[in-house]
Scaffold this motif. Structure first.
Motif, mmCIF file in Angstrom:
data_model
loop_
_atom_site.group_PDB
_atom_site.id
_atom_site.type_symbol
_atom_site.label_atom_id
_atom_site.label_comp_id
_atom_site.label_asym_id
_atom_site.label_seq_id
_atom_site.Cartn_x
_atom_site.Cartn_y
_atom_site.Cartn_z
ATOM 1 N N GLU A 127 0.819 -1.207 0.000
ATOM 2 C CA GLU A 127 0.000 0.000 0.000
ATOM 3 C C GLU A 127 0.856 1.260 0.000
ATOM 4 O OE1 GLU A 127 -3.550 2.144 2.640
ATOM 5 O OE2 GLU A 127 -2.700 0.224 3.270
ATOM 6 N N GLU A 128 1.959 1.236 0.744
ATOM 7 C CA GLU A 128 2.785 2.426 0.901
ATOM 8 C C GLU A 128 3.721 2.667 -0.268
ATOM 9 O OE1 GLU A 128 5.919 4.333 4.187
ATOM 10 O OE2 GLU A 128 4.648 2.604 4.703
ATOM 11 N N PHE A 129 4.290 1.597 -0.844
ATOM 12 C CA PHE A 129 5.339 1.770 -1.857
ATOM 13 C C PHE A 129 4.897 1.400 -3.269
ATOM 14 C CE2 PHE A 129 7.536 1.247 2.188
ATOM 15 C CZ PHE A 129 8.397 2.325 2.160
ATOM 16 N N ARG A 130 3.790 0.697 -3.419
ATOM 17 C CA ARG A 130 3.294 0.294 -4.743
ATOM 18 C C ARG A 130 4.405 -0.331 -5.584
ATOM 19 N NH1 ARG A 130 -2.122 0.197 -3.986
ATOM 20 N NH2 ARG A 130 -2.814 2.132 -2.987
ATOM 21 N N PRO A 131 5.067 -1.348 -5.071
ATOM 22 C CA PRO A 131 6.208 -1.923 -5.790
ATOM 23 C C PRO A 131 5.758 -2.745 -6.983
ATOM 24 C CG PRO A 131 5.684 -3.283 -3.911
ATOM 25 C CD PRO A 131 4.764 -2.095 -3.827
ATOM 26 N N PRO A 132 6.627 -2.918 -7.977
ATOM 27 C CA PRO A 132 6.333 -3.864 -9.054
ATOM 28 C C PRO A 132 6.354 -5.284 -8.508
ATOM 29 C CG PRO A 132 8.569 -3.010 -9.260
ATOM 30 C CD PRO A 132 7.913 -2.225 -8.167
ATOM 31 N N PRO A 133 5.932 -6.269 -9.297
ATOM 32 C CA PRO A 133 5.864 -7.652 -8.802
ATOM 33 C C PRO A 133 7.197 -8.136 -8.224
ATOM 34 C CG PRO A 133 4.750 -7.467 -10.902
ATOM 35 C CD PRO A 133 5.428 -6.152 -10.673
ATOM 36 N N ILE A 134 7.101 -8.933 -7.167
ATOM 37 C CA ILE A 134 8.299 -9.491 -6.533
ATOM 38 C C ILE A 134 8.948 -10.499 -7.483
ATOM 39 C CG2 ILE A 134 9.210 -10.783 -4.569
ATOM 40 C CD1 ILE A 134 6.761 -9.841 -2.980
ATOM 41 N N GLY A 135 10.262 -10.349 -7.660
ATOM 42 C CA GLY A 135 11.002 -11.270 -8.520
ATOM 43 C C GLY A 135 12.005 -12.135 -7.773
#
Length: 245
Positions: A127-135
């Protein structure tokens, strides 16, 4: 890059292998950007290496790579759970405190450092960082309790990941390790609790490598997104194995 990974020309060959494999998976899945994560930064040598390898793999593959590091910071290891599961025979609260200002001086805009107990920071991550998918993710939190909290990243309802995510688990090769405590227990309990994502060994990872006996290979696992894989329908031509003369 594949040659460098194969011959372990990296300060953290597990990190290079994990990031490179993640980028290759992203290319297959047409995912333009991924996240790579280190849980348990301590002095920062691993995070700096992860940052360096992410830059190199991004340059070669064209896949964007963001780096995230989770750590409690200057307090070191947090309070223990209170029994054998956190291996009080090996660690104590306060171990591995970090020099945060010095570490931050080595980090670039590619890397986000997330300070605090993973019990509090992991639930807010998406929610806070809106990261791309975990790889790719590395777990070096030492404690059963902290590893359990960090693994909840794969149970977050907002979580995005590749179909297969390489994982590296440190601290599972010592005399005091067993499956009833520490990291190994945390993995088993995660698998019992999670229906969407399951974690298993990275089978065959040592095959074809010049140094298959290297201990870091035994610490490599894979998180499998079973829900996403169930929705896959390949569009390629049917595979054929012709009879040879």
């Amino acid at each position: 890059m594949k040659t460098r990974s194969l011959w372990e020309l990296s300060k953290r060959p597990a990190y290079l292998l994990g990031v490179l494999t993640a980028a290759e998976q992203a290319l297959k899945q047409k995912v333009p950007e991924i996240s790579v994560i280190e849980f348990g930064v301590a002095g920062g040598n691993g995070l700096v290496t992860l940052q360096r390898e992410a830059e190199a793999v991004e340059r070669e593959t064209g896949i964007g790579i963001k780096v995230y590091g989770f750590d409690a910071g200057s307090q070191g290891l947090p309070a223990f759970i209170g029994d054998y599961r956190d291996h009080p025979d090996a660690w104590k609260p306060g171990d591995y405190a970090m020099d945060e200002p010095r570490l931050r001086s080595f980090l670039t805009d590619r890397t986000t450092f997330i300070l605090g107990n993973v019990r509090d920071t992991v639930p807010r991550f998406f929610e806070e960082f809106r990261p791309p998918p975990i790889g790719f993710a590395s777990f070096d939190l030492d404690l059963y309790s902290s590893t359990c909290e960090a693994l909840q990243i794969f149970r977050n309802p907002d979580m995005k990941m590749l179909w297969q995510v390489p994982l590296y688990f440190d601290d599972i090769e010592f005399l005091f390790n067993h499956k009833f405590a520490g990291v190994l227990l945390a993995i088993d309990e995660f698998n019992e609790q999670s229906s969407r994502v399951k974690i298993d060994r990275w089978y065959g990872v040592s095959g074809g490598r010049p140094f298959p006996e290297r201990s870091f290979l035994e610490k490599l696992y894979v998180a499998h997104d079973l829900e996403a894989i169930s929705q896959v329908s390949l569009t390629r031509d049917a595979a054929v194995l012709p009879l040879k003369d």
